[in-house]
Design a protein around this motif. Structure first.
Motif, PDB file in Angstrom:
ATOM      1  N   PHE A   1       8.896  30.166 -17.735  1.00  8.44           N
ATOM      2  CA  PHE A   1       8.902  31.604 -17.461  1.00  8.44           C
ATOM      3  C   PHE A   1       9.660  31.916 -16.171  1.00  8.44           C
ATOM      4  N   ASP A   2      10.220  33.115 -16.138  1.00  4.93           N
ATOM      5  CA  ASP A   2      10.867  33.620 -14.928  1.00  4.93           C
ATOM      6  C   ASP A   2       9.846  34.115 -13.909  1.00  4.93           C
ATOM      7  N   LEU A   3       8.703  34.549 -14.412  1.00  5.89           N
ATOM      8  CA  LEU A   3       7.662  35.110 -13.541  1.00  5.89           C
ATOM      9  C   LEU A   3       6.293  34.837 -14.141  1.00  5.89           C
ATOM     10  N   ILE A   4       5.373  34.399 -13.299  1.00  3.54           N
ATOM     11  CA  ILE A   4       3.966  34.262 -13.696  1.00  3.54           C
ATOM     12  C   ILE A   4       3.147  35.192 -12.809  1.00  3.54           C
ATOM     13  N   VAL A   5       2.360  36.057 -13.428  1.00  6.67           N
ATOM     14  CA  VAL A   5       1.501  36.983 -12.684  1.00  6.67           C
ATOM     15  C   VAL A   5       0.045  36.737 -13.063  1.00  6.67           C
ATOM     16  N   SER A   6      -0.832  37.043 -12.124  1.00  4.57           N
ATOM     17  CA  SER A   6      -2.263  36.898 -12.420  1.00  4.57           C
ATOM     18  C   SER A   6      -3.098  37.709 -11.443  1.00  4.57           C
ATOM     19  N   ASN A   7      -4.130  38.325 -11.974  1.00  5.72           N
ATOM     20  CA  ASN A   7      -5.184  38.937 -11.167  1.00  5.72           C
ATOM     21  C   ASN A   7      -6.456  38.174 -11.533  1.00  5.72           C
ATOM     22  N   PRO A   8      -6.640  36.988 -10.946  1.00  7.69           N
ATOM     23  CA  PRO A   8      -7.749  36.117 -11.370  1.00  7.69           C
ATOM     24  C   PRO A   8      -9.074  36.528 -10.738  1.00  7.69           C
ATOM     25  N   PRO A   9     -10.158  35.963 -11.202  1.00  5.55           N
ATOM     26  CA  PRO A   9     -11.444  36.189 -10.526  1.00  5.55           C
ATOM     27  C   PRO A   9     -11.365  35.656  -9.090  1.00  5.55           C
ATOM     28  N   TYR A  10     -11.754  36.461  -8.107  1.00  8.76           N
ATOM     29  CA  TYR A  10     -11.648  35.983  -6.726  1.00  8.76           C
ATOM     30  C   TYR A  10     -12.838  36.361  -5.840  1.00  8.76           C
ATOM     31  N   ILE A  11     -13.909  36.855  -6.422  1.00  3.80           N
ATOM     32  CA  ILE A  11     -15.095  37.174  -5.627  1.00  3.80           C
ATOM     33  C   ILE A  11     -15.903  35.888  -5.407  1.00  3.80           C
ATOM     34  N   PRO A  12     -16.218  35.528  -4.155  1.00  2.48           N
ATOM     35  CA  PRO A  12     -17.077  34.361  -3.937  1.00  2.48           C
ATOM     36  C   PRO A  12     -18.422  34.549  -4.629  1.00  2.48           C
ATOM     37  N   THR A  13     -18.913  33.495  -5.226  1.00  4.84           N
ATOM     38  CA  THR A  13     -20.151  33.587  -6.010  1.00  4.84           C
ATOM     39  C   THR A  13     -21.281  34.250  -5.227  1.00  4.84           C
ATOM     40  N   GLY A  14     -21.431  33.877  -3.968  1.00  6.55           N
ATOM     41  CA  GLY A  14     -22.515  34.413  -3.153  1.00  6.55           C
ATOM     42  C   GLY A  14     -22.364  35.876  -2.787  1.00  6.55           C
ATOM     43  N   GLU A  15     -21.176  36.433  -2.988  1.00  9.18           N
ATOM     44  CA  GLU A  15     -20.931  37.830  -2.639  1.00  9.18           C
ATOM     45  C   GLU A  15     -21.156  38.783  -3.812  1.00  9.18           C
ATOM     46  N   ILE A  16     -21.286  38.250  -5.003  1.00 11.72           N
ATOM     47  CA  ILE A  16     -21.371  39.101  -6.192  1.00 11.72           C
ATOM     48  C   ILE A  16     -22.605  40.005  -6.155  1.00 11.72           C
ATOM     49  N   ALA A  17     -23.715  39.474  -5.661  1.00 14.45           N
ATOM     50  CA  ALA A  17     -24.955  40.270  -5.595  1.00 14.45           C
ATOM     51  C   ALA A  17     -24.817  41.473  -4.673  1.00 14.45           C
ATOM     52  N   LYS A  18     -23.835  41.451  -3.772  1.00 21.97           N
ATOM     53  CA  LYS A  18     -23.649  42.539  -2.818  1.00 21.97           C
ATOM     54  C   LYS A  18     -22.703  43.623  -3.349  1.00 21.97           C
TER      55      LYS A  18
ATOM     56  N   GLY B   1      -0.605  24.296 -11.343  1.00 23.11           N
ATOM     57  CA  GLY B   1      -0.424  24.356 -12.786  1.00 23.11           C
ATOM     58  C   GLY B   1       0.810  25.116 -13.212  1.00 23.11           C
ATOM     59  N   ALA B   2       1.200  26.125 -12.429  1.00 22.59           N
ATOM     60  CA  ALA B   2       2.351  26.951 -12.781  1.00 22.59           C
ATOM     61  C   ALA B   2       3.662  26.190 -12.678  1.00 22.59           C
ATOM     62  N   LEU B   3       3.728  25.184 -11.824  1.00 22.14           N
ATOM     63  CA  LEU B   3       4.984  24.476 -11.572  1.00 22.14           C
ATOM     64  C   LEU B   3       5.604  23.900 -12.843  1.00 22.14           C
ATOM     65  N   ALA B   4       4.760  23.495 -13.780  1.00 21.44           N
ATOM     66  CA  ALA B   4       5.262  22.905 -15.024  1.00 21.44           C
ATOM     67  C   ALA B   4       5.791  23.950 -15.997  1.00 21.44           C
ATOM     68  N   HIS B   5       5.617  25.227 -15.671  1.00 20.51           N
ATOM     69  CA  HIS B   5       5.998  26.293 -16.606  1.00 20.51           C
ATOM     70  C   HIS B   5       6.919  27.332 -15.978  1.00 20.51           C
ATOM     71  N   LEU B   6       7.624  26.927 -14.927  1.00 21.09           N
ATOM     72  CA  LEU B   6       8.524  27.858 -14.249  1.00 21.09           C
ATOM     73  C   LEU B   6       9.985  27.457 -14.431  1.00 21.09           C
ATOM     74  N   LEU B   7      10.824  28.454 -14.650  1.00 21.19           N
ATOM     75  CA  LEU B   7      12.263  28.254 -14.688  1.00 21.19           C
ATOM     76  C   LEU B   7      12.806  28.167 -13.256  1.00 21.19           C
ATOM     77  N   PRO B   8      14.047  27.721 -13.078  1.00 17.88           N
ATOM     78  CA  PRO B   8      14.624  27.733 -11.727  1.00 17.88           C
ATOM     79  C   PRO B   8      14.645  29.151 -11.158  1.00 17.88           C
ATOM     80  N   ASP B   9      14.452  29.248  -9.865  1.00 23.86           N
ATOM     81  CA  ASP B   9      14.458  30.539  -9.154  1.00 23.86           C
ATOM     82  C   ASP B   9      13.420  31.512  -9.724  1.00 23.86           C
ATOM     83  N   ALA B  10      12.288  30.971 -10.134  1.00 25.42           N
ATOM     84  CA  ALA B  10      11.195  31.796 -10.657  1.00 25.42           C
ATOM     85  C   ALA B  10      10.194  32.101  -9.548  1.00 25.42           C
ATOM     86  N   LYS B  11       9.259  32.986  -9.854  1.00 27.09           N
ATOM     87  CA  LYS B  11       8.229  33.346  -8.880  1.00 27.09           C
ATOM     88  C   LYS B  11       6.844  33.365  -9.531  1.00 27.09           C
TER      89      LYS B  11
END
Length: 293
Positions: free
Chosen positions: A191-208, A238-248
């Motif tokens: 791919f030329d571009l990989i985008v993601s909005n992954p889960p990023y809330i620390p487990t202990g912060e979810i209750a707050k 993991g993305a490195l194996a699926h990126l084209l040259p000059d990708a982001k």
């Protein structure tokens, strides 16, 4: 002689509900009241401004009462009405997907800046953890030369995303894959571009978190592990194996995570690593490149 009770006009319903929401769910009480009343009356929100003196029929008032009760208990407005606007595009949503947020539009902005430089050249984009499909669909809609592959672990989320793609006539431009991050991809996929909005809330912060988030939005789209960085530790290498040259690679991050996520990107071998702030001046997107430093 007994006083006649004031009729429940649109104006009065909005006034009462705004006051009620101000104590129960105070972030945007007037807006919430207008959206829910328009939903109950089967009209556009803007139509309420010319119908202030109208007395809604009892079935509409009953629907409105039910929506107000549910909102008062913390249920998000987007789930109550079944849709949410993102990047001026309307998306269907339900409790199977995270509600699209304005913060994520910063990720779209950066993706568009990068891809538009390539002009009419066909480009391939991978969206990891697509959810409602808001990233995949927005990019496909705004860039005709863009072909998108979108991955999600949840079949229920993919069903919502596919419905949104069909709604916007993009079924042929997006490939949907069920699985965990890169697992459903073929080894030759690049791919030329990989985008993601992954889960990023620390487990202990979810209750707050706000009750509307922690009690209604999907936990799998929120919980990023003990420190909130679990998915970034997997995405960068993991993305490195699926990126084209000059990708982001571009990922959304939590309000205090940019420096740590940048560090993970550099340790994985990315160049030109940087953060981009959202409208609130919070570092919101971390970008890494496979190009020359």
């Amino acid at each position: 002689m007994a006083a006649t009770e004031e009729p429940w006009t649109v104006a009065r319903l909005l006034e009462w509900t705004t006051s009620h929401f101000a104590t129960k769910c105070p972030d945007s009480p007037r807006l919430d009241a207008e959206i829910l009343l328009a939903r109950a009356m089967g009209c556009k929100r803007i139509d309420l401004y010319v119908r202030h003196g109208e007395i809604p029929a009892e079935p509409a008032r009953e629907r409105f009462r039910d929506l107000v009760k549910r909102r008062s208990k913390g249920e998000p407005v987007a789930y109550l009405v079944g849709h949410k606007e993102f990047f001026s595009i309307d998306f269907e949503v339900n409790a199977s997907v995270l509600i699209p947020r304005p913060d994520t539009e910063t990720l779209v902005d950066q993706a568009l800046r990068f891809l538009k430089v390539r002009g009419a050249t066909p480009v391939k984009v991978l969206d990891l953890g697509t959810g409602s499909g808001c990233l995949a669909i927005t990019l496909a809609k705004l860039l005709p030369q863009c072909r998108v592959t979108a991955v999600d672990l949840s079949p229920a989320a993919l069903a919502v995303a596919k419905a949104n793609a069909k709604k916007h006539g993009l079924e042929e431009r997006i490939t949907w894959l069920e699985g965990d991050l890169f697992s459903p991809l073929k080894s030759v996929d690049r791919f030329d571009l990989i985008v993601s909005n992954p889960p990023y809330i620390p487990t202990g912060e979810i209750a707050k978190l706000d009750v509307g988030v922690k009690n209604h939005e999907p936990m799998t789209a929120l919980d990023g592990g003990k420190d909130g960085l679990d998915f970034y530790r997997r995405i960068w290498p993991g993305a490195l194996a699926h990126l084209l040259p000059d990708a982001k690679v571009m990922v959304e991050v939590g309000f205090d995570q940019a420096a740590q996520v940048e560090d993970l990107a550099r340790k994985s071998g990315y160049t030109n690593v940087k953060s981009v702030a959202d409208m609130g001046r919070i570092p919101r997107v971390v970008i890494g490149s496979t190009g020359s430093p």
